[in-house]
Design a protein around this motif. Sequence first.
Motif, mmCIF file in Angstrom:
data_model
loop_
_atom_site.group_PDB
_atom_site.id
_atom_site.type_symbol
_atom_site.label_atom_id
_atom_site.label_comp_id
_atom_site.label_asym_id
_atom_site.label_seq_id
_atom_site.Cartn_x
_atom_site.Cartn_y
_atom_site.Cartn_z
ATOM 1 N N HIS A 1 3.065 -13.122 -1.802
ATOM 2 C CA HIS A 1 2.442 -11.944 -2.667
ATOM 3 C C HIS A 1 1.893 -10.787 -1.941
ATOM 4 O O HIS A 1 1.304 -10.996 -0.742
ATOM 5 C CB HIS A 1 1.480 -12.533 -3.420
ATOM 6 C CG HIS A 1 1.962 -13.902 -4.258
ATOM 7 N ND1 HIS A 1 1.337 -15.020 -4.742
ATOM 8 C CD2 HIS A 1 3.327 -13.835 -4.624
ATOM 9 C CE1 HIS A 1 2.182 -15.836 -5.434
ATOM 10 N NE2 HIS A 1 3.164 -15.324 -5.407
ATOM 11 N N SER A 2 1.570 -9.807 -2.893
ATOM 12 C CA SER A 2 0.451 -8.713 -2.058
ATOM 13 C C SER A 2 -0.195 -8.122 -3.294
ATOM 14 O O SER A 2 0.100 -8.006 -4.356
ATOM 15 C CB SER A 2 1.378 -7.846 -1.488
ATOM 16 O OG SER A 2 2.242 -7.098 -2.228
ATOM 17 N N GLY A 3 -1.408 -7.831 -2.987
ATOM 18 C CA GLY A 3 -2.111 -6.979 -4.005
ATOM 19 C C GLY A 3 -3.066 -7.539 -4.853
ATOM 20 O O GLY A 3 -3.624 -6.725 -5.639
ATOM 21 N N ALA A 4 -2.572 -8.909 -5.365
ATOM 22 C CA ALA A 4 -3.306 -9.589 -6.464
ATOM 23 C C ALA A 4 -3.218 -11.020 -6.346
ATOM 24 O O ALA A 4 -2.196 -11.626 -5.535
ATOM 25 C CB ALA A 4 -2.722 -8.922 -7.848
ATOM 26 N N GLY B 1 0.866 -1.265 0.071
ATOM 27 C CA GLY B 1 0.050 0.073 -0.020
ATOM 28 C C GLY B 1 0.886 1.217 0.112
ATOM 29 O O GLY B 1 1.596 1.426 0.926
ATOM 30 N N HIS B 2 0.408 2.218 -1.043
ATOM 31 C CA HIS B 2 1.346 3.396 -1.138
ATOM 32 C C HIS B 2 0.720 4.451 -1.760
ATOM 33 O O HIS B 2 -0.350 4.213 -2.285
ATOM 34 C CB HIS B 2 2.687 3.069 -2.073
ATOM 35 C CG HIS B 2 2.294 2.497 -3.360
ATOM 36 N ND1 HIS B 2 2.433 1.242 -3.504
ATOM 37 C CD2 HIS B 2 2.281 3.148 -4.564
ATOM 38 C CE1 HIS B 2 2.056 0.719 -4.762
ATOM 39 N NE2 HIS B 2 2.132 2.039 -5.548
ATOM 40 N N VAL B 3 1.056 5.741 -1.740
ATOM 41 C CA VAL B 3 0.402 6.943 -2.469
ATOM 42 C C VAL B 3 0.597 6.544 -3.953
ATOM 43 O O VAL B 3 1.851 6.635 -4.401
ATOM 44 C CB VAL B 3 1.174 8.260 -2.028
ATOM 45 C CG1 VAL B 3 0.487 9.398 -2.674
ATOM 46 C CG2 VAL B 3 0.879 8.464 -0.374
ATOM 47 N N ALA B 4 -0.311 6.460 -4.580
ATOM 48 C CA ALA B 4 -0.449 6.561 -6.179
ATOM 49 C C ALA B 4 0.518 7.448 -6.762
ATOM 50 O O ALA B 4 0.328 8.695 -6.576
ATOM 51 C CB ALA B 4 -1.850 6.750 -6.595
ATOM 52 N N GLY B 5 1.458 7.086 -7.540
ATOM 53 C CA GLY B 5 2.338 8.044 -7.949
ATOM 54 C C GLY B 5 3.785 8.135 -7.303
ATOM 55 O O GLY B 5 4.668 8.626 -7.919
ATOM 56 N N SER B 6 3.947 7.617 -6.257
ATOM 57 C CA SER B 6 5.112 7.920 -5.502
ATOM 58 C C SER B 6 5.999 6.561 -5.524
ATOM 59 O O SER B 6 5.862 5.652 -6.210
ATOM 60 C CB SER B 6 4.625 7.673 -3.900
ATOM 61 O OG SER B 6 4.322 6.572 -3.546
ATOM 62 N N LEU B 7 7.406 6.726 -5.306
ATOM 63 C CA LEU B 7 8.498 6.052 -5.838
ATOM 64 C C LEU B 7 9.066 5.380 -4.712
ATOM 65 O O LEU B 7 9.388 5.774 -3.725
ATOM 66 C CB LEU B 7 9.295 6.612 -7.100
ATOM 67 C CG LEU B 7 8.599 7.358 -7.916
ATOM 68 C CD1 LEU B 7 9.935 8.101 -8.876
ATOM 69 C CD2 LEU B 7 7.919 6.244 -8.823
ATOM 70 N N ASN B 8 9.484 4.062 -4.759
ATOM 71 C CA ASN B 8 10.168 3.303 -3.691
ATOM 72 C C ASN B 8 11.574 3.311 -3.805
ATOM 73 O O ASN B 8 12.235 2.502 -4.777
ATOM 74 C CB ASN B 8 9.338 2.053 -3.751
ATOM 75 C CG ASN B 8 9.787 1.273 -2.580
ATOM 76 O OD1 ASN B 8 9.957 -0.023 -2.626
ATOM 77 N ND2 ASN B 8 10.076 1.669 -1.564
ATOM 78 N N ARG C 1 -7.537 6.413 -2.431
ATOM 79 C CA ARG C 1 -7.367 4.884 -1.950
ATOM 80 C C ARG C 1 -5.744 4.443 -2.011
ATOM 81 O O ARG C 1 -5.218 4.724 -3.011
ATOM 82 C CB ARG C 1 -8.189 3.951 -2.639
ATOM 83 C CG ARG C 1 -8.049 2.556 -2.407
ATOM 84 C CD ARG C 1 -9.371 1.813 -2.933
ATOM 85 N NE ARG C 1 -9.035 0.312 -2.566
ATOM 86 C CZ ARG C 1 -8.716 -0.612 -3.735
ATOM 87 N NH1 ARG C 1 -8.564 -0.068 -4.850
ATOM 88 N NH2 ARG C 1 -8.703 -2.026 -3.526
ATOM 89 N N LEU C 2 -5.248 3.607 -1.009
ATOM 90 C CA LEU C 2 -4.126 3.352 -1.444
ATOM 91 C C LEU C 2 -3.645 2.641 -2.771
ATOM 92 O O LEU C 2 -4.633 1.675 -2.952
ATOM 93 C CB LEU C 2 -3.186 2.643 -0.305
ATOM 94 C CG LEU C 2 -3.045 3.456 0.962
ATOM 95 C CD1 LEU C 2 -2.611 2.482 2.236
ATOM 96 C CD2 LEU C 2 -2.101 4.735 0.831
ATOM 97 N N ALA C 3 -2.636 2.671 -3.490
ATOM 98 C CA ALA C 3 -2.344 1.991 -4.544
ATOM 99 C C ALA C 3 -1.557 0.784 -4.173
ATOM 100 O O ALA C 3 -0.773 0.744 -2.925
ATOM 101 C CB ALA C 3 -1.417 2.837 -5.533
ATOM 102 N N SER C 4 -1.164 -0.381 -4.767
ATOM 103 C CA SER C 4 -0.504 -1.578 -4.537
ATOM 104 C C SER C 4 -0.218 -2.271 -5.732
ATOM 105 O O SER C 4 -0.955 -2.189 -6.824
ATOM 106 C CB SER C 4 -1.407 -2.464 -3.552
ATOM 107 O OG SER C 4 -2.578 -2.996 -4.253
ATOM 108 N N PHE C 5 0.550 -3.102 -5.767
ATOM 109 C CA PHE C 5 0.824 -4.302 -6.776
ATOM 110 C C PHE C 5 1.375 -5.514 -6.249
ATOM 111 O O PHE C 5 2.046 -5.524 -5.051
ATOM 112 C CB PHE C 5 1.935 -3.627 -8.060
ATOM 113 C CG PHE C 5 3.117 -2.993 -7.315
ATOM 114 C CD1 PHE C 5 4.353 -3.720 -6.857
ATOM 115 C CD2 PHE C 5 3.336 -1.682 -7.325
ATOM 116 C CE1 PHE C 5 5.436 -3.209 -6.416
ATOM 117 C CE2 PHE C 5 4.547 -1.254 -6.778
ATOM 118 C CZ PHE C 5 5.653 -1.982 -6.357
ATOM 119 N N PRO C 6 1.575 -6.592 -6.904
ATOM 120 C CA PRO C 6 1.934 -7.799 -6.470
ATOM 121 C C PRO C 6 3.273 -7.898 -6.463
ATOM 122 O O PRO C 6 3.874 -7.471 -7.215
ATOM 123 C CB PRO C 6 1.015 -9.080 -7.030
ATOM 124 C CG PRO C 6 0.869 -8.209 -8.412
ATOM 125 C CD PRO C 6 0.640 -6.612 -8.167
#
Length: 487
Positions: A374-377, A279-286, A347-352
């Motif tokens: 996994h996470s998110g999908a 879960g992260h702010v959409a458009g932010s970078l890790n 809503r927080l964005a996510s990806f697997p």
Amino acid sequence: MFFIDTLDVTGLGNRSYLAGGDRAAVVVDPPRDIDQVIAAAARRGVRIAYVVETHVHNDYVTGGLELARVTGAAYLVPAGAGVAYPHVAVGDGDRFAVDAGVGLRALATPGHTPHHTAYALEENGAPVAVFTGGSLLTGTVGRPDLVEPRLTEGLARAQYASAHRLAEELPDETVVLPTHGFGSFCSSRRAEGAGSTIGEEKASNEVLLRDVDTFVADLLAGLDDIPAYYTHMGPANAAGPAPVDLTPPAVADAEEIAARLAAGEWVVDLRNRVAFAEGHVAGSLNFEAEGQLATYLAWLIPWGKPVTLLAASPEQLAAAQRELVRVGIDRPAAAATGEPENWTGERLASFPRATFADLAATATGAPAARPEAHSGADLRHPPAQRPVVLDVRRHSERTAGFVDGSVHIPLHTLPRRLHEVPDGQVWVHCAGGMRAAIAASLLDAAGREVVAIDDGFDAAGRAGLVVRTRLDGGDSDTAGPADRTHG
């Protein structure tokens, strides 16, 4: 009696040194955050009498000028370095008394830069250690291609001669203390081991075992990509870096974070890649704070673009600020700490996340091998078309092996090449997961469907994927069709 303390700058793969006697000391190649150096001297109860640079650094901003100003130490810089501030110009053979019975002797060692100088630490006139900077490293040498392309071969030959000079003039028991080589991109390859001596280098370092032509040819053939921010480090060090400000940045609320994203600024989430994927702010970078934050953020971000930092805690934020000032990212535009739910009104964005075994399973539609990772999908159902496999490792890494059919776009080129990634779901990998997470966040911010492979590359073959080398019949270094085979 002399002492030597090693000050590790782990994020950049560098080392600085504090050395001296009972009352006074010298600091060699200090980092920009000089408070840690002053604290080390205070623990020893010594006065810093000299601050020494082995060369004008290309991979980080030095703290030497400010440390010399604060402590009143003499600032020793190699003659010919072309710096714009007052200093003591050091020539070959110059000697400096540090404390009773403890001194320095300058040894011209061009190669890493034209003006590079090593310093032998002597006790009662006998060498006990040598600060080699970017010259003779542990098992390797500093790279000669950071100054000017037309000088590279000549500097490589000078590097060979300098290494042999040190080996010939210093006793075998002399301890070798380089600045670079512990993960630094200033090294021609990664140095191994915690320490070394001249005698050990004579027995193992290729620069001391090969003839000059063979060594130079292999050195030049093995040079890897140069981080883009290096372009800015040398000029900053020659001009004279400003003092750093490590006070906390202005606090950004969700509205300001959204506004900065809308303005095209970089919002960087420092949390670990597992938390970011969930879960992260959409458009932010890790860019993980625990990874090579300074190297990769400075390499990828357009130079001078404002950056807002999102951190799990004030301590994580403070540590990140300290790392970033070392590479010239002086002040975050803003920052926020805590939980990601507080950083956005959306809503927080996510990806697997997945493994190479999961990638192999997509070809057959088999259940994911490790669903707990996994996470998110849900990865058990294969996409309508086979996924794009994106390899973001460097060219030198890919040469040793790559997943058959994968697209190769090195991470440091990805921001400007996002349009080259083929359509479809993108499974992105590197060698271990950190760079894949950065790449996944870039793709996610661009609106792509992405899966981050959080796995070691050595697991790819064991998972049943076809792993090839260029010798096996070619490579795919550019974007291509999305329909790939995975074994």
